[in-house]
Scaffold this active site. Sequence first.
Site, PDB file in Angstrom:
ATOM      1  N   HIS A   1      49.176 -74.603 -34.276  1.00 15.41           N
ATOM      2  CA  HIS A   1      47.958 -75.400 -33.849  1.00 15.41           C
ATOM      3  C   HIS A   1      48.527 -76.566 -33.115  1.00 15.41           C
ATOM      4  O   HIS A   1      48.903 -77.496 -33.422  1.00 15.41           O
ATOM      5  CB  HIS A   1      47.466 -76.174 -35.031  1.00 15.41           C
ATOM      6  CG  HIS A   1      46.295 -76.543 -34.852  1.00 15.41           C
ATOM      7  ND1 HIS A   1      45.124 -76.891 -35.679  1.00 15.41           N
ATOM      8  CD2 HIS A   1      45.733 -77.447 -33.715  1.00 15.41           C
ATOM      9  CE1 HIS A   1      44.035 -77.439 -35.216  1.00 15.41           C
ATOM     10  NE2 HIS A   1      44.388 -77.878 -34.099  1.00 15.41           N
TER      11      HIS A   1
ATOM     12  N   TYR B   1      48.074 -78.076 -25.555  1.00 12.27           N
ATOM     13  CA  TYR B   1      48.891 -78.515 -24.345  1.00 12.27           C
ATOM     14  C   TYR B   1      48.367 -78.912 -22.973  1.00 12.27           C
ATOM     15  O   TYR B   1      48.792 -79.142 -22.216  1.00 12.27           O
ATOM     16  CB  TYR B   1      49.896 -77.121 -24.012  1.00 12.27           C
ATOM     17  CG  TYR B   1      51.027 -76.801 -24.936  1.00 12.27           C
ATOM     18  CD1 TYR B   1      51.395 -78.042 -25.730  1.00 12.27           C
ATOM     19  CD2 TYR B   1      51.757 -75.870 -25.237  1.00 12.27           C
ATOM     20  CE1 TYR B   1      52.310 -77.793 -26.761  1.00 12.27           C
ATOM     21  CE2 TYR B   1      52.752 -75.705 -25.945  1.00 12.27           C
ATOM     22  CZ  TYR B   1      53.095 -76.599 -26.746  1.00 12.27           C
ATOM     23  OH  TYR B   1      54.242 -76.362 -27.621  1.00 12.27           O
TER      24      TYR B   1
ATOM     25  N   ASP C   1      38.515 -74.768 -31.690  1.00 10.17           N
ATOM     26  CA  ASP C   1      39.071 -76.067 -32.210  1.00 10.17           C
ATOM     27  C   ASP C   1      38.788 -77.315 -31.421  1.00 10.17           C
ATOM     28  O   ASP C   1      38.927 -77.142 -29.925  1.00 10.17           O
ATOM     29  CB  ASP C   1      40.472 -75.958 -32.459  1.00 10.17           C
ATOM     30  CG  ASP C   1      41.200 -77.287 -33.220  1.00 10.17           C
ATOM     31  OD1 ASP C   1      40.860 -77.630 -34.152  1.00 10.17           O
ATOM     32  OD2 ASP C   1      41.790 -77.991 -32.499  1.00 10.17           O
TER      33      ASP C   1
ATOM     34  N   HIS D   1      37.629 -75.014 -36.866  1.00  7.88           N
ATOM     35  CA  HIS D   1      37.652 -76.683 -36.958  1.00  7.88           C
ATOM     36  C   HIS D   1      36.266 -76.826 -37.723  1.00  7.88           C
ATOM     37  O   HIS D   1      35.211 -76.575 -37.217  1.00  7.88           O
ATOM     38  CB  HIS D   1      37.438 -77.130 -35.324  1.00  7.88           C
ATOM     39  CG  HIS D   1      37.217 -78.796 -35.411  1.00  7.88           C
ATOM     40  ND1 HIS D   1      38.468 -79.441 -34.969  1.00  7.88           N
ATOM     41  CD2 HIS D   1      36.191 -79.519 -35.804  1.00  7.88           C
ATOM     42  CE1 HIS D   1      37.726 -80.804 -34.919  1.00  7.88           C
ATOM     43  NE2 HIS D   1      36.599 -80.704 -35.553  1.00  7.88           N
TER      44      HIS D   1
ATOM     45  N   HIS E   1      43.563 -77.733 -40.195  1.00  6.06           N
ATOM     46  CA  HIS E   1      43.543 -79.047 -40.611  1.00  6.06           C
ATOM     47  C   HIS E   1      42.778 -79.505 -41.910  1.00  6.06           C
ATOM     48  O   HIS E   1      42.134 -80.404 -41.821  1.00  6.06           O
ATOM     49  CB  HIS E   1      43.538 -80.019 -39.604  1.00  6.06           C
ATOM     50  CG  HIS E   1      42.528 -79.801 -38.479  1.00  6.06           C
ATOM     51  ND1 HIS E   1      41.232 -79.741 -38.845  1.00  6.06           N
ATOM     52  CD2 HIS E   1      42.592 -79.971 -37.329  1.00  6.06           C
ATOM     53  CE1 HIS E   1      40.461 -79.370 -37.936  1.00  6.06           C
ATOM     54  NE2 HIS E   1      41.064 -79.563 -36.717  1.00  6.06           N
TER      55      HIS E   1
ATOM     56  N   ASN F   1      41.194 -86.700 -35.999  1.00  9.12           N
ATOM     57  CA  ASN F   1      39.932 -85.901 -36.298  1.00  9.12           C
ATOM     58  C   ASN F   1      40.271 -84.446 -36.815  1.00  9.12           C
ATOM     59  O   ASN F   1      41.177 -83.674 -36.279  1.00  9.12           O
ATOM     60  CB  ASN F   1      38.915 -85.500 -35.374  1.00  9.12           C
ATOM     61  CG  ASN F   1      37.819 -84.968 -35.648  1.00  9.12           C
ATOM     62  OD1 ASN F   1      37.506 -84.996 -36.880  1.00  9.12           O
ATOM     63  ND2 ASN F   1      36.873 -84.220 -34.935  1.00  9.12           N
TER      64      ASN F   1
ATOM     65  N   ASP G   1      48.964 -79.783 -35.232  1.00  6.56           N
ATOM     66  CA  ASP G   1      47.970 -80.355 -34.426  1.00  6.56           C
ATOM     67  C   ASP G   1      48.185 -81.464 -33.619  1.00  6.56           C
ATOM     68  O   ASP G   1      47.734 -82.396 -33.159  1.00  6.56           O
ATOM     69  CB  ASP G   1      46.567 -80.911 -35.363  1.00  6.56           C
ATOM     70  CG  ASP G   1      45.682 -81.193 -34.669  1.00  6.56           C
ATOM     71  OD1 ASP G   1      45.361 -80.605 -33.472  1.00  6.56           O
ATOM     72  OD2 ASP G   1      44.463 -81.721 -35.555  1.00  6.56           O
TER      73      ASP G   1
ATOM     74  N   HIS H   1      48.172 -87.760 -26.012  1.00 10.17           N
ATOM     75  CA  HIS H   1      47.121 -88.686 -25.044  1.00 10.17           C
ATOM     76  C   HIS H   1      47.953 -89.655 -24.134  1.00 10.17           C
ATOM     77  O   HIS H   1      49.025 -90.045 -24.734  1.00 10.17           O
ATOM     78  CB  HIS H   1      45.993 -89.035 -25.875  1.00 10.17           C
ATOM     79  CG  HIS H   1      45.190 -88.247 -26.834  1.00 10.17           C
ATOM     80  ND1 HIS H   1      44.142 -87.720 -25.978  1.00 10.17           N
ATOM     81  CD2 HIS H   1      44.970 -87.805 -27.836  1.00 10.17           C
ATOM     82  CE1 HIS H   1      43.312 -86.758 -26.733  1.00 10.17           C
ATOM     83  NE2 HIS H   1      43.796 -87.077 -27.881  1.00 10.17           N
TER      84      HIS H   1
END
Length: 429
Positions: free
Chosen positions: A61, A64, A153, A180, A233, A279, A306, A310
């Site tokens: 998970h 990219y 996801d 998800h 997750h 999340n 996950d 950012h």
Amino acid sequence: MKTLIKNGTVFNEGHLVNEDLLVEDGIIRALGKDLHEYLTDDYVEFDAGNLLVSPGLVDVHVHYREPGQTEKETIKTGSAAAAHGGFTTVGAMPNVDPVPDAPEKVAQMIAKNQKDGLVHIAQYSAITTGRTSDQLVNMAGVKKAGAFAVSNDGNGVQSAGTMYRAMQAAKAVGLPLAAHVEDESLLFGGVMTEGARAKYLGLPGSPEVVESSQVARDLALAKATGVHYHVCHVSTKDSLAMIRFAKQNGVRVTCEATPHHLLLSDECIDGHDTNYKMNPPLRHEEDRRALVAALNDGTVDMIATDHAPHTKENKGTDFYCGANGITGSETAFALLYTKLVKAGLLKLERLLDLMATNPAAAFNLTEAGRLEVGKPADIAIFDLDHAYVIDQRDYLSKGRNTPFTRMTVYGQTVLTMVDGQVVYRRKED
């Protein structure tokens, strides 16, 4: 050229043993104590004394961001970060632009992954077109194009009917469906988990049933269809209880937990540091403890990062508007070794199963997750004895968005090898 890795503590077939490992032409040629019969003058030696020699870690998970948001991450930088963390195989989620929701798009993504990736990158297809519609992708087509699983996801599948049809279609072609789990009708504008901490901070919270209600729905559908249903997750004690019950009753379900949900709770949130916004959101301490317990009792099958890079501008300083997600590839093993294994909450062998053997087996990644003669030489070597400080200057990801920077940990990656080639080596002091 041959490479002899000597004197290491090798994780082999679920056990930690002192032995050597010989790599030749990209594969593992031999494992054992005396490998001189395999050697010629043409070899190099790596002394792994006092180091852990592990199968390359497997993370099913990651995000990219390429194509579409390359200011956040690229396949090249994301896979470099994976190698830095000891990962040699990853699963790339489909929330990129354009979405890989058709065979030709999946094929294009796979070609790009192979061209730019430093590690093996398995590619997810979306479940539905655009990831948010109710129109199913061509499951047979995306599998033939090379998708190893399907997922939307970033968004939960909101319609039970859509999910049921998707599970039937995925089952028919033998594709795992990774979900998800988030019922958007229960979000109520929340930016963290509902409860005492949200109330104290004056932030809107969403109830934990956002997740667990959709888990319950999907487990019933998975039982009816027989699909391999994977929960991304997982984060609440109620979700775990339902997954545990489903496993005991023959449902083909697996689930993953993230390092941040295992190590952090909503008590860590101060309302301003958006590196704690994700999340699913951080849960209550009782949920965190339940996740750690579920690592040991087998309810949680694997750990996945996950990894969600950012920009600084995306995260901002406003908990209402900041983007969800943190990076994880470069810090996961060291954090979990330090906080769980060294703390006596998890055995090292179990951690390696959760981060290498189990995810590879669950997703039928047959060349990954094990050190075995004749298999690709995908190897990670870690220093368990010396502390180091997580420093953002060392990150190879474009993302710096993690709350774990400046933490002192053990388990630094010394070397990562993919198909016998060194793709990461720790800098000498």
